[in-house]
Every structure is written in structure tokens, then in C-alpha cells.
Design a protein around this motif. Structure first.
Motif: not given
Length: 317
Positions: A116-122
Motif C-alpha cells: 500500500c503506498p500509504y504504508f510506505y509514505d511515512t
């Protein structure tokens, strides 16, 4: 990257003695990315590469026991896997790249976390990374994310290929506990759904537990299929994948990847296989809650199931 201590161990028992605060590493193809982004910041890494657990052995029940550290390339190339569990070999070869498969391990593949891109974007809220912060995907871009098995806390999808094949084969995940003893987790229960409470757990492991093997039941027979639909022909995660074992009488088992937080299957879908793809998809997606961006996955999955069942029917003709 945050500083950490690094230890090598030579057995599973030595690894388990490291304590619940340690993180295990073998291939490191997923964990090291997370450490670089400071998604996870372990104080201690325990290197398992010299701990054994790298063989494939027959079981007394007629199946196979795959050691946790068997490399993906070696597993896919094993003659017993090719002959009796072909869906597993095909799923592994559909994933990642040759270089990554040479490093990635059986246990590590099962433990890979969502893409998930939101998991990777801190900089963005993610309940899986930071419990209680929220889920940016709920009002964000959800094209690659899950359409079923989700909750208001999380829309993440499981990215794996190997796990989808293991689901259709009804494998078990053998784990050892720090205090001694082992247990086997059915693959259907290993990957956790987000539910409605925090924290959002991904795996059915207790603190400090270590995967030591994956156990396959006796061969299911039939013809095996793995079809993966993705944005490019290689080195891409599935939008939808279908693993199936179809018997000569048209019955069988089926599982989907790319649509849920775990490989997705149901007894109702298996029972519906003789009635066609629409019946199978209706059973699999009962209760689905797609977002606007990813509703297409249901139709895509239906058409992919139809392609697999048509191929199976032609093979039986």
C-alpha cells in the motif's frame, strides 16, 4: 537508517533465544527496504542464514515439509514441487525477478508486508504503520488496494504470489515459540484481516515466534493453474491473480490474490466451480466493499477466473 546490533545464529533454538524484541532476517528483500525508510526500526537483527531450515523433506502423511529458509528459486525448481504442486512453482515464478527469487526465502515471502503506498509514505497516516493515526487510503488513491476483507481502519492488500498457491493447496505454517514447542497455523488463518480494533495485525504470530517450515498436504492431483494480471509483464504485483486446482470431473479449489489482505478463498466458491466464473466470483466477493478506484477488480477477477476455467475445460476435452 537507525543503528542496530547484528547477530548471526546457527540454529532455530539460538534464534528463538534472541528475545521478542529482535527482528529476524534472511533474504532481507522486504525488511531492509522498511528499515531504510524507517517504517520499522529494530534495535537488533538476527541473521538466520546459517540456522539450517533449508531442506525440502517428505512427511509421514505423504506431503512435503519445506524449510523456512528454502530459497524461492530452489523451491520452484524442485522436481517434486513441479510434478505434484505445480501451482506453487508457477506462482513463485510469476513473482519478483530472478535475482530476488534467488535471495527470498519461503518464510520471508509469507511475511512480506503490504505494498500500500500509504504504508510506505511515512508522511501520511497509516494504522498499520502507526496505530491510531488513521487510514489515508480511505479517501485516497486505492486502485491497487483490497476490495474485500477490509475495514474502516485499513484497505491494504496482500501482495504475495506464493501465498495464494499455498492457500489453494491448503498448506500449514509451522512455527516455534521461544519457550519451546511448535504449532501449525493453517495458511487460511496466517494472514490477518484488519478488523475494527487497533493495532492492525498482519500475521497470526505471537511475539518472538519463528516460522520454521511450511507443510504441504499430500498432492491434490488435478491440473494446476496460476494466472496473474498486472500492469506490466514482469516485476510487478498482481492487480488480480487466480490459483486453481481443477480435477478431471470439473470440481476443484480456487483462490485469489491482489484483492484482499490475505489470499482470498471460500468453500462456497470451490463448490461453485462447476457452475462457472460468475457463480465463483459471486461467492468470493460476497460482502465486498470496493472503492471507486478499485471496483474494476471484481470484474477483472471474474474474467480471469473465466479464462482459467475455460483453459481447464479445454484441457479436459
Amino acid at each position: 537508517m537507525k543503528a542496530f546490533t547484528y547477530d548471526r545464529v546457527t540454529s532455530a533454538d539460538e534464534a528463538l533465544a534472541a528475545g521478542a524484541g529482535a527482528s529476524f532476517v534472511a533474504g532481507g528483500t522486504n525488511l531492509l527496504d522498511h528499515m531504510k525508510l524507517q517504517i520499522v526500526t529494530p534495535d537488533r537483527l538476527v541473521d538466520l542464514n546459517r540456522a539450517g531450515m533449508d531442506t525440502i523433506e517428505p512427511t509421514a502423511q505423504g506431503g512435503l515439509r519445506i524449510g523456512a529458509l528454502v530459497r524461492n528459486s530452489d523451491l520452484a525448481a524442485d522436481s517434486r514441487i513441479i510434478a505434484d504442486y505445480a501451482v506453487l512453482a508457477r506462482a513463485i515464478l510469476a513473482g519478483a525477478s530472478g535475482q530476488i527469487r534467488n535471495r527470498a526465502t519461503t518464510a520471508g515471502n509469507l511475511m512480506q508486508r503490504t505494498r500500500c503506498p500509504y504504508f510506505y509514505d511515512t508522511a501520511l497516516a497509516c494504522n498499520k504503520r502507526d496505530p491510531g493515526s488513521g487510514c489515508s487510503a480511505q479517501d485516497g488513491h486505492s486502485r491497487t488496494l483490497a476490495v474485500i476483507g477490509t475495514s474502516d481502519l485499513c484497505l491494504c492488500q496482500n501482495p504475495g504470489d506464493m501465498a495464494v498457491a499455498l492457500r489453494v493447496l491448503d498448506a500449514g505454517v509451522e512455527v516455534a515459540a521461544p519457550g519451546g514447542g511448535t504449532r501449525t497455523i493453517p495458511i487460511a488463518e496466517f494472514h490477518q484481516l484488519p478488523g475494527d480494533t487497533l493495532p492492525v495485525r498482519e500475521f497470526a504470530l505471537e511475539p518472538g515466534e519463528l516460522i520454521i517450515a511450511v507443510v504441504l498436504p499430500p498432492p491434490a492431483g488435478g491440473t494446476h493453474y496460476y494466472r496473474k494480471v498486472r500492469d506490466r509483464s514482469s516485476y510487478a504485483f498482481a492487480l488480480v491473480s487466480v490459483a486453481a486446482v481443477i480435477q478431471p470431473d470439473g470440481t476443484g479449489r480456487i483462490a485469489l490474490g491482489g484483492v484482499a489482505p490475505r489470499p482470498w478463498a471460500s468453500e462456497g466458491a470451490d463448490a461453485a466451480i462447476p457452475h462457472g466464473a460468475k457463480a465463483v466470483a459471486a461467492a468470493l466477493f460476497e460482502g465486498a466493499r470496493p472503492q471507486e478506484d478499485n471496483a474494476f477488480k471484481i470484474d477483472l477477477a471474474t474474467r480471469t477466473i473465466a479464462a482459467v476455467l475455460a483453459e481447464a475445460k479445454e484441457a479436459r476435452a
